[in-house]
Design a protein around this motif. Sequence first.
Motif, short mmCIF file in Angstrom:
data_model
loop_
_atom_site.label_atom_id
_atom_site.label_comp_id
_atom_site.label_asym_id
_atom_site.label_seq_id
_atom_site.Cartn_x
_atom_site.Cartn_y
_atom_site.Cartn_z
N ILE A 148 0.84 -1.21 0.00
CA ILE A 148 0.00 0.00 0.00
C ILE A 148 0.87 1.25 0.00
CG2 ILE A 148 -1.71 1.33 1.30
CD1 ILE A 148 -2.70 -1.35 2.46
N LYS A 181 2.13 1.90 -3.43
CA LYS A 181 1.08 2.43 -4.29
C LYS A 181 0.76 3.88 -3.96
CE LYS A 181 -1.12 -1.85 -5.60
NZ LYS A 181 -2.20 -2.79 -5.36
N SER A 182 0.79 4.17 -2.67
CA SER A 182 0.43 5.54 -2.28
C SER A 182 1.49 6.54 -2.77
CB SER A 182 0.23 5.64 -0.77
OG SER A 182 1.48 5.65 -0.11
N LYS A 213 0.05 7.68 -5.77
CA LYS A 213 -1.35 8.04 -5.59
C LYS A 213 -2.30 6.98 -6.16
CE LYS A 213 -0.43 12.84 -4.98
NZ LYS A 213 0.82 12.47 -4.35
N GLU A 214 -1.93 5.73 -5.97
CA GLU A 214 -2.78 4.67 -6.48
C GLU A 214 -3.37 3.82 -5.37
OE1 GLU A 214 -1.36 2.39 -9.84
OE2 GLU A 214 -0.38 4.16 -10.66
N ALA A 215 -3.22 4.27 -4.13
CA ALA A 215 -3.81 3.52 -3.02
C ALA A 215 -5.19 4.10 -2.72
CB ALA A 215 -2.91 3.62 -1.80
N SER A 216 -6.13 3.22 -2.41
CA SER A 216 -7.48 3.69 -2.13
C SER A 216 -7.53 4.30 -0.72
CB SER A 216 -8.48 2.54 -2.21
OG SER A 216 -8.26 1.67 -1.13
N PHE A 217 -8.60 5.01 -0.46
CA PHE A 217 -8.76 5.67 0.84
C PHE A 217 -8.68 4.66 1.99
CE2 PHE A 217 -11.69 6.98 4.23
CZ PHE A 217 -11.02 8.11 4.67
N TRP A 218 -9.41 3.55 1.83
CA TRP A 218 -9.43 2.56 2.92
C TRP A 218 -8.09 1.89 3.11
CZ3 TRP A 218 -12.33 3.08 6.73
CH2 TRP A 218 -13.62 3.61 6.57
N ASP A 219 -7.38 1.68 2.00
CA ASP A 219 -6.04 1.12 2.12
C ASP A 219 -5.15 2.03 2.95
OD1 ASP A 219 -6.49 -1.18 0.80
OD2 ASP A 219 -5.64 -0.54 -1.13
#
Lengths: 184, 76
Positions: free
Chosen positions: B11, B14-15, B18-24
């Motif tokens: 995660i 990915k972050s 900027k490819e991690a989702s909010f919940w991740d």
Amino acid sequence: MAENELHPENWVDLYADYLFNYAVARVGDADLAKDLVQETFFAGLNSAKNFKGDAAERTWLISILKRKVIDHYRKINSKKGKAEVRINYSEDSEAEGDWLEQQVADPFSKDGDHIMENEELGLAIQDCISKLPQKQALAFKMKTIQGMGTEDICNELGINPSNLWVMIHRARTALMGCLNDNWF
Amino acid sequence: MKISCQEASNICNKSQYKEASFWDIVKLRIHLLYCKACKQYSKKNSELTSMCDRAGLTMLSKDDKERMKRDLEKKF
């Protein structure tokens, strides 16, 4: 001695980006920088017999590129009158109509230091990238420098997203270590 | 809500793009509260991202490189 022999067939893959960064930072124009890198490779090939093997291949190529950059500035300044300092009102910016004195560089500004430091940082990063396995380096560059989407990279490299993220993970971990040793 | 260190680093990577989702990211944040190793990794990782941004890295496109290679090979 095998280490210090020339391998021109690998030059583009190994050094093109490094040399390109170096050139862009100095001439500020991508097309021109590209030409200078190409000329550097040609010149390197032509004078390959003068390569004594006492420097690493890349150091040697950089020294050729340095000459090319200097020659470039010589050439554009050779015609009489071109060397004079020209300060013009910039027409498009909001500084229009300001006194010329207001456009002089601020002597207390630290911007110059930052620009130089960032330039060196760029080369340090490229240097570390060039030590990665080739496919990892390519994946990292596509993602980080070109900012390509995950799907596009996967299509181009023929891998699936989890492969890509593993490669990115390895590349980033290696780069952190390498920069830790060479930068901080 | 608990995730493994491997997931956390995934995660985190990915972050950086900027490819991690909010919940991740929420899950990662919670993980970082109790995992020192991942916290360290996450810090280093963000540093790397900001260094890459600062350095203004550029590269030649694939086409440019292919062209360079072809031109160079002609001279061998």
